[in-house]
Write a protein that holds these residues in place. Structure first.
Motif, PDB file in Angstrom:
ATOM      1  N   ALA A 110       0.831  -1.204   0.000  1.00 48.98           N
ATOM      2  CA  ALA A 110       0.000   0.000   0.000  1.00 48.98           C
ATOM      3  C   ALA A 110       0.870   1.260   0.000  1.00 48.98           C
ATOM      4  CB  ALA A 110      -0.935   0.000   1.201  1.00 48.98           C
ATOM      5  N   VAL A 111       1.921   1.271   0.806  1.00 47.70           N
ATOM      6  CA  VAL A 111       2.820   2.426   0.858  1.00 47.70           C
ATOM      7  C   VAL A 111       3.529   2.601  -0.482  1.00 47.70           C
ATOM      8  CG1 VAL A 111       4.943   3.321   1.917  1.00 47.70           C
ATOM      9  CG2 VAL A 111       3.121   2.416   3.355  1.00 47.70           C
ATOM     10  N   GLU A 112       3.998   1.499  -1.069  1.00 42.66           N
ATOM     11  CA  GLU A 112       4.645   1.571  -2.382  1.00 42.66           C
ATOM     12  C   GLU A 112       3.681   2.109  -3.439  1.00 42.66           C
ATOM     13  OE1 GLU A 112       5.965  -2.426  -3.033  1.00 42.66           O
ATOM     14  OE2 GLU A 112       7.597  -2.264  -1.577  1.00 42.66           O
ATOM     15  N   GLY A 113       2.434   1.651  -3.398  1.00 44.83           N
ATOM     16  CA  GLY A 113       1.421   2.130  -4.346  1.00 44.83           C
ATOM     17  C   GLY A 113       1.144   3.613  -4.166  1.00 44.83           C
ATOM     18  N   PHE A 114       1.060   4.048  -2.914  1.00 47.44           N
ATOM     19  CA  PHE A 114       0.836   5.463  -2.632  1.00 47.44           C
ATOM     20  C   PHE A 114       1.996   6.310  -3.154  1.00 47.44           C
ATOM     21  CE2 PHE A 114       1.610   9.109   0.175  1.00 47.44           C
ATOM     22  CZ  PHE A 114       0.436   9.818  -0.047  1.00 47.44           C
ATOM     23  N   ARG A 115       3.211   5.860  -2.881  1.00 46.51           N
ATOM     24  CA  ARG A 115       4.387   6.617  -3.344  1.00 46.51           C
ATOM     25  C   ARG A 115       4.440   6.671  -4.861  1.00 46.51           C
ATOM     26  NH1 ARG A 115       8.669   4.111   0.952  1.00 46.51           N
ATOM     27  NH2 ARG A 115       8.126   5.492   2.674  1.00 46.51           N
ATOM     28  N   ARG A 116       4.124   5.535  -5.507  1.00 46.22           N
ATOM     29  CA  ARG A 116       4.136   5.482  -6.974  1.00 46.22           C
ATOM     30  C   ARG A 116       3.071   6.424  -7.532  1.00 46.22           C
ATOM     31  NH1 ARG A 116       4.844   0.496  -7.270  1.00 46.22           N
ATOM     32  NH2 ARG A 116       2.699  -0.118  -6.866  1.00 46.22           N
ATOM     33  N   HIS A 117       1.881   6.413  -6.932  1.00 45.50           N
ATOM     34  CA  HIS A 117       0.796   7.288  -7.382  1.00 45.50           C
ATOM     35  C   HIS A 117       1.173   8.755  -7.190  1.00 45.50           C
ATOM     36  CE1 HIS A 117      -3.246   8.771  -8.107  1.00 45.50           C
ATOM     37  NE2 HIS A 117      -3.174   9.435  -6.968  1.00 45.50           N
ATOM     38  N   ARG A 118       1.750   9.070  -6.037  1.00 47.76           N
ATOM     39  CA  ARG A 118       2.146  10.456  -5.756  1.00 47.76           C
ATOM     40  C   ARG A 118       3.233  10.913  -6.721  1.00 47.76           C
ATOM     41  NH1 ARG A 118       4.335  11.843   0.038  1.00 47.76           N
ATOM     42  NH2 ARG A 118       6.234  11.114  -0.899  1.00 47.76           N
ATOM     43  N   PHE A 119       4.208  10.031  -6.999  1.00 51.97           N
ATOM     44  CA  PHE A 119       5.275  10.376  -7.940  1.00 51.97           C
ATOM     45  C   PHE A 119       4.694  10.625  -9.335  1.00 51.97           C
ATOM     46  CE2 PHE A 119       8.360   9.006 -11.171  1.00 51.97           C
ATOM     47  CZ  PHE A 119       9.373   9.912 -10.914  1.00 51.97           C
ATOM     48  N   GLN A 120       3.760   9.778  -9.765  1.00 51.30           N
ATOM     49  CA  GLN A 120       3.147   9.951 -11.081  1.00 51.30           C
ATOM     50  C   GLN A 120       2.347  11.236 -11.147  1.00 51.30           C
ATOM     51  OE1 GLN A 120       0.987   6.282 -11.433  1.00 51.30           O
ATOM     52  NE2 GLN A 120       2.727   5.182 -12.313  1.00 51.30           N
ATOM     53  N   ARG A 121       1.643  11.568 -10.046  1.00 50.80           N
ATOM     54  CA  ARG A 121       0.854  12.797 -10.014  1.00 50.80           C
ATOM     55  C   ARG A 121       1.755  14.025 -10.085  1.00 50.80           C
ATOM     56  NH1 ARG A 121      -1.577  13.307  -4.813  1.00 50.80           N
ATOM     57  NH2 ARG A 121      -0.045  14.900  -4.416  1.00 50.80           N
ATOM     58  N   VAL A 122       2.850  14.009  -9.343  1.00 53.50           N
ATOM     59  CA  VAL A 122       3.785  15.139  -9.357  1.00 53.50           C
ATOM     60  C   VAL A 122       4.401  15.282 -10.748  1.00 53.50           C
ATOM     61  CG1 VAL A 122       6.005  15.955  -8.460  1.00 53.50           C
ATOM     62  CG2 VAL A 122       4.253  15.118  -6.889  1.00 53.50           C
TER      63      VAL A 122
END
Length: 140
Positions: A110-122
């Protein structure tokens, strides 16, 4: 203050005996040697070095079914809703170890998914800003 010890990938968290109910008509309990790591449960039969693996990405949950004087009965439910029945002695706590390792794995994912999503959004926002800056300079 408690400190978290970092595990190396594939590190053995628990090893020992547990029993799996067979899929045969008689549904006999078969002893297995279990090896639990941070991302899977390996089950060995007898002295065989070949193992059946239950990887955590394919496990939905661990249900504790029943406690008796001698055994704890529990079921691992896979993502395709297959149920695999196990039992262990109450002292060995296999059900608790598997449950905690599964929760740790799911939290990590879940943390990896959140970080990946946040990186993609940025990254997406940065790409959108560049054309916007050019338009601000244009009189049109």
């Amino acid at each position: 203050m408690a400190s978290k010890v970092m595990m190396t990938p594939g590190e053995i968290l628990r090893e020992g005996e547990l029993e799996k109910r067979s899929d045969s008509l008689l549904q006999l309990w078969k002893k297995k040697r279990g090896v639990l790591t941070d991302d899977r449960l390996r089950l060995f039969s007898g002295t065989s070095e070949r193992a059946k693996e239950l990887r955590f990405h394919s496990i939905l949950k661990v249900d504790c079914v029943e406690h008796t004087r001698k055994y704890v009965y529990f079921t691992i439910v896979t993502t395709d809703y297959k149920e695999i029945d196990f039992r262990c002695t109450e002292e060995s706590c296999w059900n608790a170890f598997i449950t905690l390792a599964l929760i740790e794995y799911q939290n990590r994912r879940a943390v990896e998914g959140f970080r990946r999503h946040r990186f993609q959004r940025v990254a997406s926002e940065e790409q959108q800003e560049e054309p916007g800056e050019q338009r601000a300079l244009s009189p049109w």
